[in-house]
Design an enzyme around this catalytic site. Structure first.
Site, PDB file in Angstrom:
ATOM      1  N   ASP A  83       0.856  -1.178   0.000  1.00 39.37           N
ATOM      2  CA  ASP A  83       0.000   0.000   0.000  1.00 39.37           C
ATOM      3  C   ASP A  83       0.899   1.237   0.000  1.00 39.37           C
ATOM      4  O   ASP A  83       2.073   1.151   0.342  1.00 39.37           O
ATOM      5  CB  ASP A  83      -0.934  -0.003   1.213  1.00 39.37           C
ATOM      6  CG  ASP A  83      -2.191   0.799   0.957  1.00 39.37           C
ATOM      7  OD1 ASP A  83      -3.236   0.193   0.651  1.00 39.37           O
ATOM      8  OD2 ASP A  83      -2.123   2.046   1.039  1.00 39.37           O
ATOM      9  N   THR A 132     -12.192  -3.333 -10.776  1.00 36.00           N
ATOM     10  CA  THR A 132     -13.214  -3.297 -11.822  1.00 36.00           C
ATOM     11  C   THR A 132     -12.840  -2.210 -12.812  1.00 36.00           C
ATOM     12  O   THR A 132     -12.776  -1.038 -12.455  1.00 36.00           O
ATOM     13  CB  THR A 132     -14.595  -3.022 -11.212  1.00 36.00           C
ATOM     14  OG1 THR A 132     -14.855  -4.061 -10.293  1.00 36.00           O
ATOM     15  CG2 THR A 132     -15.668  -2.991 -12.278  1.00 36.00           C
ATOM     16  N   GLU A 146     -13.412  -9.507  -9.411  1.00 39.75           N
ATOM     17  CA  GLU A 146     -13.902  -9.945  -8.095  1.00 39.75           C
ATOM     18  C   GLU A 146     -15.426  -9.871  -8.061  1.00 39.75           C
ATOM     19  O   GLU A 146     -16.025  -9.004  -8.681  1.00 39.75           O
ATOM     20  CB  GLU A 146     -13.285  -9.091  -6.984  1.00 39.75           C
ATOM     21  CG  GLU A 146     -13.431  -7.574  -7.146  1.00 39.75           C
ATOM     22  CD  GLU A 146     -14.671  -6.980  -6.543  1.00 39.75           C
ATOM     23  OE1 GLU A 146     -15.380  -7.713  -5.821  1.00 39.75           O
ATOM     24  OE2 GLU A 146     -14.947  -5.792  -6.777  1.00 39.75           O
ATOM     25  N   ARG A 206     -18.925  -9.486  -2.030  1.00 41.74           N
ATOM     26  CA  ARG A 206     -19.855  -8.578  -1.356  1.00 41.74           C
ATOM     27  C   ARG A 206     -19.224  -8.130  -0.047  1.00 41.74           C
ATOM     28  O   ARG A 206     -18.701  -8.963   0.701  1.00 41.74           O
ATOM     29  CB  ARG A 206     -21.170  -9.289  -1.016  1.00 41.74           C
ATOM     30  CG  ARG A 206     -22.068  -9.524  -2.200  1.00 41.74           C
ATOM     31  CD  ARG A 206     -23.125 -10.531  -1.854  1.00 41.74           C
ATOM     32  NE  ARG A 206     -22.506 -11.794  -1.460  1.00 41.74           N
ATOM     33  CZ  ARG A 206     -23.173 -12.851  -1.009  1.00 41.74           C
ATOM     34  NH1 ARG A 206     -24.479 -12.798  -0.855  1.00 41.74           N
ATOM     35  NH2 ARG A 206     -22.556 -13.964  -0.699  1.00 41.74           N
ATOM     36  N   LYS A 248     -18.072  -9.074 -15.416  1.00 43.52           N
ATOM     37  CA  LYS A 248     -18.131  -8.343 -14.146  1.00 43.52           C
ATOM     38  C   LYS A 248     -19.188  -7.234 -14.197  1.00 43.52           C
ATOM     39  O   LYS A 248     -20.066  -7.134 -13.341  1.00 43.52           O
ATOM     40  CB  LYS A 248     -16.742  -7.768 -13.838  1.00 43.52           C
ATOM     41  CG  LYS A 248     -16.707  -6.722 -12.761  1.00 43.52           C
ATOM     42  CD  LYS A 248     -16.964  -7.306 -11.387  1.00 43.52           C
ATOM     43  CE  LYS A 248     -17.368  -6.244 -10.414  1.00 43.52           C
ATOM     44  NZ  LYS A 248     -16.859  -6.341  -9.100  1.00 43.52           N
ATOM     45  N   LYS A 297     -34.976  -8.364  -2.096  1.00 42.41           N
ATOM     46  CA  LYS A 297     -35.532  -7.585  -0.985  1.00 42.41           C
ATOM     47  C   LYS A 297     -35.663  -6.126  -1.388  1.00 42.41           C
ATOM     48  O   LYS A 297     -34.688  -5.483  -1.743  1.00 42.41           O
ATOM     49  CB  LYS A 297     -34.614  -7.679   0.235  1.00 42.41           C
ATOM     50  CG  LYS A 297     -34.693  -8.977   0.968  1.00 42.41           C
ATOM     51  CD  LYS A 297     -34.264  -8.781   2.440  1.00 42.41           C
ATOM     52  CE  LYS A 297     -34.076 -10.109   3.101  1.00 42.41           C
ATOM     53  NZ  LYS A 297     -32.756 -10.696   2.785  1.00 42.41           N
ATOM     54  N   GLY A 313     -36.041  -2.140  -0.803  1.00 44.07           N
ATOM     55  CA  GLY A 313     -35.383  -1.298   0.189  1.00 44.07           C
ATOM     56  C   GLY A 313     -35.529   0.167  -0.159  1.00 44.07           C
ATOM     57  O   GLY A 313     -36.336   0.526  -1.024  1.00 44.07           O
ATOM     58  N   GLY A 337     -27.210   0.823  -3.130  1.00 43.90           N
ATOM     59  CA  GLY A 337     -26.034   1.692  -3.182  1.00 43.90           C
ATOM     60  C   GLY A 337     -24.762   0.897  -3.017  1.00 43.90           C
ATOM     61  O   GLY A 337     -24.676  -0.252  -3.448  1.00 43.90           O
ATOM     62  N   CYS A 374     -19.973  -0.274  -5.446  1.00 40.26           N
ATOM     63  CA  CYS A 374     -19.906  -0.938  -6.757  1.00 40.26           C
ATOM     64  C   CYS A 374     -21.103  -0.680  -7.666  1.00 40.26           C
ATOM     65  O   CYS A 374     -20.936  -0.224  -8.795  1.00 40.26           O
ATOM     66  CB  CYS A 374     -19.756  -2.444  -6.559  1.00 40.26           C
ATOM     67  SG  CYS A 374     -18.143  -2.870  -5.916  1.00 40.26           S
TER      68      CYS A 374
HETATM   69  C1  UDX Z   1     -21.767  -5.923  -4.894  1.00 42.58           C
HETATM   70  C2  UDX Z   1     -21.919  -7.282  -5.593  1.00 42.58           C
HETATM   71  O1  UDX Z   1     -22.930  -8.046  -4.949  1.00 42.58           O
HETATM   72  C3  UDX Z   1     -20.604  -8.022  -5.611  1.00 42.58           C
HETATM   73  O2  UDX Z   1     -20.723  -9.233  -6.306  1.00 42.58           O
HETATM   74  C4  UDX Z   1     -19.614  -7.084  -6.327  1.00 42.58           C
HETATM   75  O3  UDX Z   1     -18.445  -7.658  -6.670  1.00 42.58           O
HETATM   76  C5  UDX Z   1     -19.467  -5.815  -5.535  1.00 42.58           C
HETATM   77  O4  UDX Z   1     -20.736  -5.183  -5.488  1.00 42.58           O
HETATM   78  P1  UDX Z   1     -21.724  -5.016  -2.395  1.00 42.58           P
HETATM   79  O5  UDX Z   1     -21.487  -3.656  -2.970  1.00 42.58           O
HETATM   80  O6  UDX Z   1     -20.917  -5.438  -1.234  1.00 42.58           O
HETATM   81  O7  UDX Z   1     -21.507  -6.155  -3.509  1.00 42.58           O
HETATM   82  O8  UDX Z   1     -23.242  -5.031  -1.970  1.00 42.58           O
HETATM   83  P2  UDX Z   1     -24.524  -5.973  -2.195  1.00 42.58           P
HETATM   84  O9  UDX Z   1     -24.656  -6.934  -1.110  1.00 42.58           O
HETATM   85  O10 UDX Z   1     -24.539  -6.499  -3.556  1.00 42.58           O
HETATM   86  O11 UDX Z   1     -25.674  -4.872  -2.012  1.00 42.58           O
HETATM   87  C6  UDX Z   1     -25.747  -3.712  -2.837  1.00 42.58           C
HETATM   88  C7  UDX Z   1     -26.919  -2.847  -2.458  1.00 42.58           C
HETATM   89  O12 UDX Z   1     -28.140  -3.511  -2.756  1.00 42.58           O
HETATM   90  C8  UDX Z   1     -27.002  -2.487  -0.972  1.00 42.58           C
HETATM   91  O13 UDX Z   1     -27.389  -1.140  -0.831  1.00 42.58           O
HETATM   92  C9  UDX Z   1     -28.055  -3.445  -0.441  1.00 42.58           C
HETATM   93  O14 UDX Z   1     -28.699  -2.974   0.718  1.00 42.58           O
HETATM   94  C10 UDX Z   1     -28.994  -3.525  -1.619  1.00 42.58           C
HETATM   95  N1  UDX Z   1     -29.806  -4.758  -1.644  1.00 42.58           N
HETATM   96  C11 UDX Z   1     -29.210  -5.974  -1.807  1.00 42.58           C
HETATM   97  C12 UDX Z   1     -31.179  -4.674  -1.530  1.00 42.58           C
HETATM   98  O15 UDX Z   1     -31.745  -3.574  -1.396  1.00 42.58           O
HETATM   99  N2  UDX Z   1     -31.917  -5.828  -1.581  1.00 42.58           N
HETATM  100  C13 UDX Z   1     -31.363  -7.046  -1.747  1.00 42.58           C
HETATM  101  O16 UDX Z   1     -32.109  -8.044  -1.808  1.00 42.58           O
HETATM  102  C14 UDX Z   1     -29.965  -7.137  -1.854  1.00 42.58           C
END
Ligand code: UDX
Length: 422
Positions: free
Chosen positions: A31, A122, A147, A150, A200, A247, A249, A253, A256
């Protein structure tokens, strides 16, 4: 077992390095931040990520991981070089490759012959070839290995992935990278670099699409009097649809989805295709922030006092980047809301929204509040003492942006409950 340099110790780099060490490889993580390097060397993990501390500790103890300052220091001693540097969103929506190109330029001259540079960041479609050009080394191969981690479950996602994707013009290099994952129980797919990079983006954009679709269905449910929880359960039994990622919500956000969806629309545009569908996916998400905020604003009393539970972009992380909770609260604050917020992983004021008072106790957050807004799905919120919540609040309105709380229990206690899509 191989020697792997990991350049960049953010969420992706640190998880990648620690997991490769856990799989038995020798890992050197680099780093540019001396403070961070010192802390990591002492086993101090700067992020909230389940299981990460344990495997870093283990690897440090067994001398399978080192943390060093600067990419050169790591790369001159390794056979594989994982680039895990940030690719932030540039002004034009496209990913900014400054860090990636700088890292490639730095390690180019010191790479041992026949080593393999692996792109994990990415990056826009075509970047694997850009990295190869910047490296300027005909004896070094470049491979894309995106990658799919999550936050919150990144360690498990790395060690038990659905698939490993490897893209390269050099078949032999791709096979060498595949061998690093020998102990990982997952299908390994080898393809060309452009397809790997597209996989990706397409995966993230598809998941974001799924969420915008579900949020739109939730709105429809509110209008027609259906319950979205039952609707998605009924949909999810269809194995072609699947139960996950359904789900509703307050909007989606994180570091990614928003960035990658915007970037993919941009990639398409640059390639001469107007991917208007994706812009609509993003627009539905903005509408969802608006709609959730409107529910909170409508429930605010004359004093505009709002208690908020949850600030991170989802549960299980301390990450606030592009958090739907903050997007919603920005709108609430703009409408005159005075917000006090609690989040188990946030211990200081928000840089992005300093107007919100961050407190360290869920009951203190609702003190005098006319409305309680639940914005992140931390499980602990479900088990709080709602008699005490009721005593502390000035009003009785609950806006449950995650459909997390027990609606019947709250209604019995005299709260007015509004969820998403029900
Ligand atoms: C994501 C991808 O899932 C992962 O494969 C990638 O490489 C990086 O980006 P992450 O950003 O950690 O991972 O979040 P993730 O769990 O995917 O959730 C993203 C957003 O969607 C969150 O704000 C979460 O609250 C929302 N979400 C997720 C929902 O509102 N409902 C769901 O059912 C799932």
């Amino acid at each position: 077992m191989a020697t792997i340099a990991v350049i960049g110790t953010g969420y992706v780099g640190l998880t990648t390095g620690a997991c490769f060490a856990h799989l038995g490889h020798d890992v050197i993580c680099a780093d540019i931040d001396p403070d961070k390097v010192a802390r990591l060397q002492a086993g101090e993990i700067p992020i909230v990520e389940a299981g990460l501390e344990r495997i870093v500790e283990e690897a440090l103890r067994d001398n399978r991981i080192q943390f060093v300052l600067g990419a050169t220091e790591a790369s001159r001693r390794a056979e594989f070089h994982y680039l895990c540097v940030p690719t932030p969103q540039g002004d034009d929506g496209a990913a900014d490759l400054t860090y990636l190109e700088a890292a490639a330029a730095e390690i180019g001259p010191v790479l041992p012959a026949d080593s393999v540079v692996v792109n994990k960041s990415t990056v826009p479609v075509g970047s694997t070839r850009v990295v190869a050009r910047v490296l300027g080394r005909s004896d070094v191969s470049v491979v894309s290995n995106p990658e799919f981690l999550r936050e919150g479950t990144a360690v498990d996602d790395f060690l038990n992935p659905d698939r490993v994707v490897i893209g390269s013009d050099d078949q032999e290099a791709a096979i060498r990278v595949a061998a690093l994952y020998q102990k990982v129980p997952a299908p390994i797919m080898v393809t060309d670099p452009v397809s790997a990079e597209t996989i990706k983006y397409a995966s993230n954009a598809f998941l974001a699409t799924k969420l915008s679709f579900v949020n739109a269905i939730a709105t429809l449910c509110e209008k027609v009097g259906a319950d979205v929880n039952d609707v998605v359960l009924g949909m999810g039994y269809d194995t072609r649809i699947g139960k996950q990622f359904l789900k509703p919500g307050p909007g989606w956000g994180g570091s990614c989805f928003p960035k990658d969806t915007i970037a993919l629309a941009r990639i398409a545009e640059d390639a001469g295709y107007d991917f208007s569908f994706l812009r609509q996916v993003l627009a539905v998400n903005d509408e969802q922030f608006d709609r959730t905020a409107e529910k909170v604003i409508a429930a605010m009393g004359p004093d505009g006092v709002v208690g908020a539970w949850g600030l991170t972009f989802k549960a299980g992380t301390d990450d606030l980047r592009m958090s739907p909770a903050i997007e919603v609260l920005k709108r609430v604050v703009a409408a005159g809301g005075r917000v006090r917020a609690y989040d188990p992983a946030v211990h200081k004021a928000l840089d992005e929204l300093p107007e919100v008072e961050v407190v360290q106790d869920p009951y203190a957050a609702v003190e005098g509040a006319e409305v309680l807004a639940v914005l992140t799905e931390w499980d602990e919120f479900r088990w709080l003492d709602f008699d005490k919540v009721s005593e502390n609040m000035a009003g009785r309105a609950v806006v449950d942006g995650r459909n997390l709380l027990d609606r019947a229990l709250l209604t019995r206690r005299g709260f007015t409950y509004r969820g998403i899509g029900r």
